[in-house]
Scaffold this motif. Structure first.
Motif, short mmCIF file in Angstrom:
data_model
loop_
_atom_site.label_atom_id
_atom_site.label_comp_id
_atom_site.label_asym_id
_atom_site.label_seq_id
_atom_site.Cartn_x
_atom_site.Cartn_y
_atom_site.Cartn_z
N VAL A 251 0.82 -1.21 0.00
CA VAL A 251 0.00 0.00 0.00
C VAL A 251 0.86 1.26 0.00
O VAL A 251 0.79 2.08 -0.92
N ARG B 131 3.34 6.97 -6.54
CA ARG B 131 2.39 7.67 -7.43
C ARG B 131 2.32 9.16 -7.09
O ARG B 131 2.27 10.01 -7.98
N TYR B 132 2.34 9.46 -5.80
CA TYR B 132 2.28 10.87 -5.38
C TYR B 132 3.52 11.63 -5.84
O TYR B 132 3.43 12.74 -6.38
N GLU C 289 -8.34 -2.13 4.29
CA GLU C 289 -8.56 -3.35 3.51
C GLU C 289 -7.70 -4.50 4.04
O GLU C 289 -8.14 -5.65 4.06
N GLU D 189 -5.59 12.37 -2.26
CA GLU D 189 -5.62 11.00 -2.76
C GLU D 189 -4.57 10.13 -2.07
O GLU D 189 -4.83 8.95 -1.78
N LEU D 190 -3.41 10.70 -1.81
CA LEU D 190 -2.38 9.94 -1.09
C LEU D 190 -2.88 9.52 0.28
O LEU D 190 -2.77 8.35 0.67
N THR E 156 -1.06 11.48 -8.32
CA THR E 156 -2.11 11.72 -7.34
C THR E 156 -1.77 12.99 -6.57
O THR E 156 -0.63 13.48 -6.62
N ALA F 268 1.74 3.93 -3.13
CA ALA F 268 1.00 5.19 -3.00
C ALA F 268 1.96 6.38 -2.99
O ALA F 268 1.71 7.41 -3.64
N ASN G 148 -7.20 3.86 3.34
CA ASN G 148 -8.10 2.84 2.79
C ASN G 148 -7.37 1.51 2.61
O ASN G 148 -7.95 0.43 2.85
N GLY G 149 -6.12 1.58 2.18
CA GLY G 149 -5.33 0.36 2.03
C GLY G 149 -5.12 -0.34 3.35
O GLY G 149 -5.17 -1.59 3.43
N ASP H 137 -5.91 9.20 1.34
CA ASP H 137 -6.98 8.22 1.21
C ASP H 137 -6.44 6.84 0.88
O ASP H 137 -6.90 5.82 1.42
N GLN H 138 -5.46 6.79 -0.02
CA GLN H 138 -4.90 5.49 -0.40
C GLN H 138 -4.18 4.82 0.78
O GLN H 138 -4.28 3.60 0.97
#
Length: 425
Positions: A394, A401-402, A422, A411-412, A407, A398, A418-419, A414-415
Motif C-alpha cells: 500500500v 504515485r504521489y 482493507e 488521494e495519497l 495523485t 502510494a 483505505n489500504g 486516502d490510499q
C-alpha cells in the motif's frame, strides 16, 4: 520481509534432517558448552570485528565457547521461521527490531529483562531501548543504527554564496533554501534523494514533524494520516515541483544509485543513510570536498525513529543465561564502538557513541553522524502486526504515485488509510 496471516508455529512443515541441523551443544563432562551465534554481518570489516570479539570471548571463557554461524541478510526472515518451527534456531540471533517483534509475540525469544545488566540498561538511550521492549519484556540488545544525514558538496555551497549551517541541527526550511540557492536550472540541482522506496525514510523522519502513523500494537493498531504524517511527503513534493531543486531522476532511484550524481557534481546535497559516509570516503572523487551537514530538525526537533540491529536469545536454548552473558560482553563499549566503526553505523549505547566521537573527531562526517545518535525515539510501526504488508503493498506504491504527480495530497492520504483498512478488516 514476508508477513504472515497466521502464527509462525503454523507456517511450515519441517523435515527431520533440519530438526537436528542446529542448536546449542552441552558439553557436560565431555567439554565446554557451545553457543551458536547466527551473524548477519556482510561487510568484510564488520565480519572481521565480529570474529575478533568472539575470539576474545572464547579465550576468556574456555567453558562457554561461541561458534559463529554466518547467514547474511537475504532471506533470513523465512530462514528463522523454518529454524524456530523445527527447533533448530541458534542460541543467539542477530536481526533487527522491526522484524523480531512477531517472533517475540509468538514466544520464540527469551525475556532478557532480568539478564541485562543495570549498567547496560542505563547506557542505552530510552528511545532505542523502547524499540526492543515488547509487552514489557526486553527481547533483544540493540547494537547498531543508521540515521538519515545530508551530505553536501562544500564547493558548490560556497560558490552559491550559501551560509553553511554549523549548529547542532539544521531545519528542513534551511535545507529547502540551500537546495534552491544551489540549483542553477541547468547542470546542478540542490538535492538528490533516492526515493524509489520512500516509505522507510518517511516513517523514520516523521517524528520530527510530530508524525507517528500508528497507535496501539499488534492486531489492535490503528493508522492515522494527518498533518504530521503528510508534512515530509508534501515538502519533498514542493521541492521537486515548485522549487525544481531535486534532480528528478533520483526520485526513481535507490539511495546507492542517487549518490552517483553527487559524485558527478550534479547535486549539491544528497540525503542518505549515515552508513554511506564510509562509501563516500572510499568511492568519491578525490577532488570532491564533501561534508555532513547537521542533523535535520522538524518542528518537533531532530527525532528519528529507531530501528536498531539486535541480538536476541532463543527461548529454547539450553543456555539462555550464558547467551545473555555473551551478548553483555559483545555490547561492551569498546566492542560496540569498533563494530560500528567497521560498519559505519551508530552505536546503540551512549558510551560507545562518545568513544567513537573521541577517537574519530569529525573525520568523514562522524561528529555529525554520532550527534544524531541521541535523537532516536521509539517507532510505533515496529509493534504493528500488519505494518510490513501495508508498507510493501500500500504505502510504497502510494508514495511513488504521489511523487510522480499521479495523485495529489488528498488521494495519497486516502490510499494510505483505505489500504490499511482493507488489509486489517
Amino acid at each position: 520481509m514476508k508477513t504472515r496471516g497466521v502464527s509462525i508455529a503454523a507456517c511450515l512443515t519441517i523435515t527431520t534432517a533440519l530438526l537436528a541441523s542446529c542448536g546449542s551443544g552441552d558439553g557436560g563432562d565431555d567439554g565446554p558448552v557451545t553457543l551458536k551465534f547466527q551473524a548477519l554481518s556482510d561487510q568484510p570489516a564488520a565480519i572481521a570485528e565480529t570474529e575478533s570479539i568472539v575470539a576474545d570471548w572464547n579465550e576468556e571463557n574456555p567453558d562457554v565457547q561461541v561458534e559463529i554461524v554466518p547467514a547474511g541478510w537475504d532471506g533470513v526472515y523465512d530462514k528463522l521461521i523454518t529454524q524456530f518451527n523445527g527447533g533448530a534456531a541458534p542460541d543467539i540471533i542477530h536481526y533487527e527490531a522491526a522484524s523480531i517483534v512477531s517472533f517475540a509475540r509468538d514466544g520464540y525469544l527469551a525475556d532478557l529483562t532480568d539478564l541485562m545488566s543495570d549498567e547496560r540498561r542505563a547506557d542505552i538511550p530510552e528511545g532505542i531501548l523502547d524499540s526492543v521492549t515488547v509487552d514489557d519484556q526486553l527481547i533483544a540488545y540493540p547494537t547498531e543504527l543508521q540515521s538519515y544525514i545530508v551530505f553536501a558538496n562544500r564547493t558548490l555551497l560556497e560558490d552559491a554564496g550559501v551560509e553553511i549551517p554549523t549548529g547542532d541541527t539544521m531545519t528542513w526550511d534551511e535545507l529547502r533554501e540551500i537546495a534552491k540557492a544551489t540549483t542553477d536550472g541547468e547542470e546542478v540541482y540542490g538535492l538528490g534523494w533516492g526515493l524509489s522506496s520512500p516509505t522507510a525514510a518517511f516513517m523514520s523522519l516523521a517524528p520530527g514533524f510530530g508524525g507517528t502513523y500508528f497507535e496501539g500494537t499488534g492486531e489492535d493498531a490503528t493508522l492515522t494520516v494527518d498533518d504530521g504524517e503528510m508534512a515530509l511527503p508534501e515538502l519533498v513534493h514542493d521541492m521537486a515541483y515548485e522549487d525544481k531543486s531535486i534532480l528528478p531522476v533520483t526520485m526513481t532511484q535507490s539511495g546507492s544509485e542517487a549518490i552517483a550524481s553527487f559524485y558527478a557534481g550534479q547535486t549539491a546535497m544528497t540525503v542518505q543513510g549515515s552508513y554511506q559516509a564510509a562509501n563516500i570516503a572510499k568511492d568519491a572523487p578525490k577532488d570532491l570536498d564533501w561534508m555532513a551537514l547537521p542533523p535535520l530538525a522538524g518542528p518537533e526537533g531532530p527525532q528519528q525513529a529507531a530501528n536498531p540491529q539486535t541480538l536476541s536469545v532463543n527461548i529454547d536454548s539450553e543456555h539462555v543465561e550464558e547467551s545473555a552473558e555473551f551478548i553483555e560482553f559483545f555490547t561492551q563499549t569498546e566492542h560496540l564502538a569498533a563494530l560500528n566503526e567497521a560498519d559505519a553505523l551508530i552505536p546503540a549505547t551512549t558510551s560507545a557513541q562518545e568513544l567513537l566521537a573521541e577517537e574519530l573527531g569529525d573525520e568523514n562526517g562522524w561528529e555529525t553522524i554520532l550527534a544524531s545518535g541521541q535523537n532516536f525515539v521509539s517507532a510505533p510501526y515496529l509493534f504493528v502486526d500488519s505494518y510490513a504488508q501495508w508498507k510493501d503493498t500500500v504505502a510504497t506504491p502510494a508514495y511513488q504515485r504521489y511523487l510522480a504527480q499521479e495523485t495529489d495530497e488528498a488521494e495519497l492520504a486516502d490510499q494510505l488509510t483505505n489500504g490499511w483498512d482493507e488489509i486489517t478488516q
